[in-house]
Design an enzyme around this catalytic site. Structure first.
Site, PDB file in Angstrom:
ATOM      1  N   LYS A   7      -2.268  41.831  -1.038  1.00  0.00           N
ATOM      2  CA  LYS A   7      -3.307  41.203  -1.865  1.00  0.00           C
ATOM      3  C   LYS A   7      -4.124  40.247  -1.019  1.00  0.00           C
ATOM      4  O   LYS A   7      -3.649  39.753   0.012  1.00  0.00           O
ATOM      5  CB  LYS A   7      -2.674  40.472  -3.051  1.00  0.00           C
ATOM      6  CG  LYS A   7      -1.714  39.407  -2.621  1.00  0.00           C
ATOM      7  CD  LYS A   7      -0.954  38.816  -3.781  1.00  0.00           C
ATOM      8  CE  LYS A   7      -0.049  37.714  -3.297  1.00  0.00           C
ATOM      9  NZ  LYS A   7      -0.752  36.611  -2.609  1.00  0.00           N
ATOM     10  N   ASP A  56       5.425  36.760  -1.198  1.00  0.00           N
ATOM     11  CA  ASP A  56       4.797  36.086  -0.048  1.00  0.00           C
ATOM     12  C   ASP A  56       5.753  35.300   0.845  1.00  0.00           C
ATOM     13  O   ASP A  56       5.414  34.189   1.278  1.00  0.00           O
ATOM     14  CB  ASP A  56       3.670  35.154  -0.532  1.00  0.00           C
ATOM     15  CG  ASP A  56       2.485  35.908  -1.118  1.00  0.00           C
ATOM     16  OD1 ASP A  56       2.572  37.140  -1.271  1.00  0.00           O
ATOM     17  OD2 ASP A  56       1.472  35.257  -1.446  1.00  0.00           O
ATOM     18  N   CYS A  72       1.121  31.554  -5.928  1.00  0.00           N
ATOM     19  CA  CYS A  72       1.310  32.994  -6.129  1.00  0.00           C
ATOM     20  C   CYS A  72       2.414  33.330  -7.119  1.00  0.00           C
ATOM     21  O   CYS A  72       2.265  34.273  -7.902  1.00  0.00           O
ATOM     22  CB  CYS A  72       1.540  33.681  -4.788  1.00  0.00           C
ATOM     23  SG  CYS A  72       0.017  33.667  -3.812  1.00  0.00           S
TER      24      CYS A  72
HETATM   25  C1  VGL Z   1      -0.829  31.436  -1.442  1.00  0.00           C
HETATM   26  C2  VGL Z   1      -2.500  29.933  -1.072  1.00  0.00           C
HETATM   27  C3  VGL Z   1      -3.264  30.898  -0.437  1.00  0.00           C
HETATM   28  C4  VGL Z   1       0.547  31.697  -1.978  1.00  0.00           C
HETATM   29  C5  VGL Z   1      -1.575  32.416  -0.806  1.00  0.00           C
HETATM   30  O1  VGL Z   1       1.195  32.684  -1.538  1.00  0.00           O
HETATM   31  O2  VGL Z   1       1.014  30.912  -2.844  1.00  0.00           O
HETATM   32  N1  VGL Z   1      -1.303  30.196  -1.571  1.00  0.00           N
HETATM   33  N2  VGL Z   1      -2.787  32.136  -0.307  1.00  0.00           N
END
Ligand code: VGL
Ligand code: ZN
Length: 211
Positions: A116, A18, A161
């Site tokens: 995702k 991410d 994540c």
């Molecule tokens: C994430 C909160 C919401 C992350 C993704 O990548 O850690 N955190 N969506």
């Protein structure tokens, strides 16, 4: 703190989690110092024979967005059918600049990009399972078919994540190593300490700066 990272080119996969504009300074769900992971990842990548990425990828109006819950604010926790869910600012909406990989992150060598969080009603922190803990992304099967036995992870955010992915990697029978020097945390109400404890209990190897 400098740890030694030794890599087996055949059985180790680097999974970069991410590293997207919305999780970097200036983004909708900015992680403090989030873009510092970009040069760290750039120096790690050449050491691995195999690299994959994850990309948080939500449809507009996703249920994890506070904006989908009138009267609720970001970072509040609300009950969802699958358990407690933190509400987030709108972020990583499919096809937007916020959802794009951070500039400077070289995704050309990506052998796989796991997307995702695309189901409108279910959030997804882990690269392996959605937040209902039962809907798989397919990553475990992919790793097994390709013969990888260890996933080395880094990225954003350490306490969401990255941690969920690392714990699930262990549950799926893989070795898991998290590179903390190439990751940054959101740290919401002690979430980093809690995530660190969960990773340790699950047998995740945590490394600081590496050489
Ligand atoms: C994430 C909160 C919401 C992350 C993704 O990548 O850690 N955190 N969506
Ligand atoms: Zn998200």
């Amino acid at each position: 703190m400098t740890d030694i990272l030794s890599i087996d080119p055949d059985s180790d996969l680097l999974l970069v989690i991410d590293v997207q504009n919305d999780f970097c300074p200036g983004g909708a769900l900015a992680v403090a110092d989030g873009d510092a992971v970009v040069p760290a990842i750039a120096s790690l990548m050449p050491r691995f024979a195999h690299v994959a990425f994850t990309q948080d990828w939500h449809p507009p109006g996703h249920r994890s967005f506070a904006s989908a819950h009138p009267g609720r604010s970001p970072y509040e926790t609300v009950p969802f059918p699958y358990g407690d869910q933190t509400l987030w600012p709108d972020h990583c909406v499919q096809g937007t600049r916020g959802a794009a990989f951070r500039d400077g992150l070289d995704v050309r060598r990506a052998e796989l990009i796991v997307r995702k969080g695309f189901r409108p009603e279910i959030d997804s922190y882990s690269a392996f399972f959605e937040n209902d803990r039962t809907t798989p992304t397919g990553l475990a099967g992919y790793l097994r078919e390709r013969g990888f036995t260890r996933v080395v992870m880094c990225g954003l955010a350490t306490d969401f994540c990255v941690a969920y992915s690392a714990v699930d990697a262990r549950r799926q029978g893989f070795e898991a190593t998290v590179l903390l020097g190439a990751s940054r945390a959101i740290d919401l109400g002690g979430s980093l300490a809690a995530a660190t404890e969960r990773m340790r209990e699950a047998g995740v190897v945590l490394l600081g700066g590496v050489r």
